[in-house]
Enzyme design. Structure first.
Site, PDB file in Angstrom:
ATOM      1  N   THR A 151     -46.810 110.113 -53.340  1.00 16.30           N
ATOM      2  CA  THR A 151     -46.352 110.437 -51.994  1.00 16.30           C
ATOM      3  C   THR A 151     -45.052 109.723 -51.658  1.00 16.30           C
ATOM      4  O   THR A 151     -44.871 108.541 -51.966  1.00 16.30           O
ATOM      5  CB  THR A 151     -47.434 110.057 -50.971  1.00 16.30           C
ATOM      6  OG1 THR A 151     -48.614 110.794 -51.261  1.00 16.30           O
ATOM      7  CG2 THR A 151     -46.982 110.345 -49.551  1.00 16.30           C
ATOM      8  N   GLY A 190     -51.888 102.851 -52.672  1.00 20.57           N
ATOM      9  CA  GLY A 190     -52.745 101.676 -52.594  1.00 20.57           C
ATOM     10  C   GLY A 190     -52.550 100.769 -53.788  1.00 20.57           C
ATOM     11  O   GLY A 190     -52.174 101.221 -54.879  1.00 20.57           O
ATOM     12  N   GLU A 435     -54.342 112.434 -50.268  1.00 18.28           N
ATOM     13  CA  GLU A 435     -54.644 113.364 -51.362  1.00 18.28           C
ATOM     14  C   GLU A 435     -54.758 114.802 -50.879  1.00 18.28           C
ATOM     15  O   GLU A 435     -55.591 115.572 -51.309  1.00 18.28           O
ATOM     16  CB  GLU A 435     -55.938 112.943 -52.084  1.00 18.28           C
ATOM     17  CG  GLU A 435     -56.016 113.464 -53.522  1.00 18.28           C
ATOM     18  CD  GLU A 435     -54.780 113.128 -54.324  1.00 18.28           C
ATOM     19  OE1 GLU A 435     -54.194 114.031 -54.931  1.00 18.28           O
ATOM     20  OE2 GLU A 435     -54.390 111.950 -54.328  1.00 18.28           O
TER      21      GLU A 435
END
Length: 619
Positions: A151, A190, A435
């Site tokens: 992303t 993350g 996602e």
């Protein structure tokens, strides 16, 4: 269990209000537990693993609601490292049942979720045998920590629009990676902000002046000696979020960062030394890791969070008493009010529908993955992509709303972090966007559904450009996708129920929940059923009557049904939904642990003391 604050000597071990709910259930609870686990042997394994986890002081969740974000992160890292050490000591394998059940017990409080759940699987799925042999042992032993950098600030779900580039230089035999502008900065991965020293970076591949689309590259971003950031790399934490404070979501900028040619994951596509591009198999295969991640999100994140919320809210609702149904009687349990039943019991039925669907989806996902890896056959991947996209959207959307219903149904105590419900809400609501944003996921499922397709074709024939025609039909397409996924969920629930013909007592309770889920779906979308002529007003009246009858039946077994999820008190980590039902005692006891109750109030000294002292002379 430690004694709570009041009536310590005389209080029974379980609150009588919740104990009475467990008297004479109409089905054997242990058999329903086995059904949800996938068999009695799996139940025994799960409980053995959970016992080991619960007896280990490192995994203690006590006081977690009072930790600062930094303390939460450090605790999550400590637990992740300790779990890896424990796993090696006990001989657990990464893909074994023991690790699955350990993660079930610990997922919400572990670091390295992206490392274990995305970084490693991406290399495993897209890497060559040599790349897997090089990187995976290091990753599994935490000698390297990786993230998945897909992303960007300006692009998320639209992967073809990613702006990060990887250009092959035939002179140096390196790929040169760049995030060329602000919108191309990798954002949200993350484990990136503070932990990762490597990243799988998704970038547009350029060779010999041509773009070959999105590919995955392994990039080292921090030193393995002192964790300092490497030249050409800018990386850090993106700052406070709605929740997930134990996860170090980060940003990543790359400026002329060189990586060797062998760091492109090359199982299905390769770049030769002269810059020639060789593709093996379909372009779709590059998306397999995202599909696998999506399936795991449903089964490992969304469904458990939703089911835990249902357990907490139902248990609380048989302990909380409020007002009187009949004059002269004691205050009624709030679950005896039909309005409370209508809030909570359809959520419980939905949690069961999602549980069974996630099991079926995982089985289909494994089938597709085996076909790709053993035969190079990706023919079922588009179907898996469409199904997982639609189900990810409907389960996350519905579960977010459902957890919020559960939270509100617990009144003021549901607002307290100590209830466990706010954490579950933020945990599941985040899945609506990561996602794959849900509306986009619905549209992925909806391509060329009949009615929307007719309108789309009509617009195209009238001269409207294709992108305008697609946008004009997107609302119908999204609704069609939701309806299709709901049908799939009901169909799967019915098939599960029909497969229990040799277990009539269990089949009976599953049929009640299945019927309640199906009828609630009709009532929630009554306008569509009326508009399309599938039902009349009188038939909807019958559906309403049937739903109310089912609420009464499910109400009798509600606590026993939630007990079948078999979550321990430590897993739920709630003050209001524990097995013993002592809500008020636990809320008071836990509140005493708040650090602010033991600290000096500096605001009083700085801003209030002088005002209060002035009042002393006037009173």
């Amino acid at each position: 269990m430690e004694p709570l604050v009041s009536n310590r000597g005389s209080r029974p071990p379980v609150n009588p209000d919740i104990a009475s709910e467990r008297e004479a259930p109409t089905f054997p609870i242990e058999k329903l537990i086995n059904l949800l686990d996938g068999g009695a042997a799996r139940t025994r394994t799960r409980r053995a693993v959970e016992h080991l986890i619960s007896c280990d002081a490192v995994f203690n969740k006590e006081n977690i609601y009072f930790l600062t974000p930094t303390e939460q992160y450090e605790a999550a890292v400590k637990k992740a490292v300790h779990l890896r050490q424990k796993m090696k000591k006990l001989g657990w394998t990464d893909d074994g049942l023991e690790m699955q059940f350990a993660l079930r017990a610990l997922t919400e409080n572990l670091a390295f979720g992206v490392h274990n759940g995305v970084f490693i699987p991406t290399i495993t799925e897209l890497g060559t045998d040599a790349q897997i042999a090089k990187w995976i042992p290091l990753a599994k032993d935490y000698q390297i920590i990786g993230t998945y950098a897909q992303t960007e600030l300006g692009h998320g779900t639209h992967l073809r629009g990613l702006e990060t580039t990887a250009t092959f230089d035939t002179f140096s035999q390196d790929f040169i990676l760049n995030t060329p502008k602000t919108s191309s900065i990798k954002w949200w991965p993350g484990d990136l902000g503070r932990s990762a020293n490597h990243a799988v970076v998704l970038a547009q591949l350029y060779t010999q002046g041509m773009c070959h689309g999105m590919h995955a590259f392994i990039v080292q971003i921090r030193s393995l000696v002192d964790h300092s950031v490497l030249p050409g790399v800018k990386v850090g934490d993106i700052g406070p979020k709605m929740a997930f404070e134990h996860v170090d979501n980060g940003y990543l900028m790359l400026q002329n960062v060189h990586i060797p040619r062998e760091n492109m994951l090359s199982r299905y596509s390769q770049v030769t030394s002269d810059g020639s591009y060789i593709k093996q198999g379909s372009d779709r295969i590059n998306y397999i890791s995202m599909v696998l991640t999506r399936v795991r999100i449903i089964s490992k994140t969304i469904v458990p969070a939703f089911s835990k919320a249902c357990v907490i809210a139902v248990r609380y609702s048989v302990v909380r008493r409020q007002s009187k149904l009949n004059a002269g009687e004691m205050e009624a349990k709030i679950l005896d009010y039909l309005t409370q039943q209508q809030k909570l019991l359809p959520q419980l039925a939905t949690a069961f529908a999602f549980h069974f669907m996630s099991s079926s989806l995982e089985a289909f996902c494994n089938q597709v993955n085996v076909q790709i890896k053993t035969k190079g056959d990706a023919s079922l991947l588009p179907e898996l992509h469409a199904l997982s996209a639609g189900l990810k959207a409907i389960t996350s959307e519905t579960s977010s709303a459902g957890v919020e219903v559960c939270r509100r149904a617990c009144g003021g105590h549901g607002y307290s972090m100590l209830s466990g419900l706010p954490s579950l809400y933020t945990w599941v609501v985040a899945s609506c966007t990561y996602e794959g944003e849900n509306t986009v996921m619905q549209l992925q499922t909806a391509r060329l559904i009949k009615d929307a397709g007719i309108k789309l074709q009509s617009l195209l024939q009238s001269g409207v450009e294709q992108y305008i025609a697609w946008n004009s039909t997107s609302v119908q397409l999204a609704k069609a996708a939701v309806a299709h996924c709901h049908y799939i969920l009901v169909k799967n629930f019915v098939e599960t129920m029909e497969g229990l013909k040799f277990e009539p007592e269990i089949q009976q309770v599953i049929k009640m929940l299945c019927d309640l889920y199906a009828l609630t779906g009709i009532l929630d979308n009554a306008g569509d059923f009326l508009y399309d002529g599938f039902m009349t007003g009188k038939q909807l009246d019958l559906v309403t009557a049937c739903q109310l009858d089912l609420l009464a039946l499910v109400r009798k077994n509600a606590v026993s049904i939630t007990d079948a999820f078999d979550y321990s008190d430590k897993q739920l980590n709630t003050a209001i939904g524990n097995y013993d039902g002592y809500v008020y005692e636990r809320l008071y006891e836990w509140a005493q642990k708040a650090p602010t109750n033991a600290k000096v109030n500096h605001a009083y000294e700085k801003y209030l003391k002088s005002h209060f002292q002035l009042a002393q002379s006037k009173l």
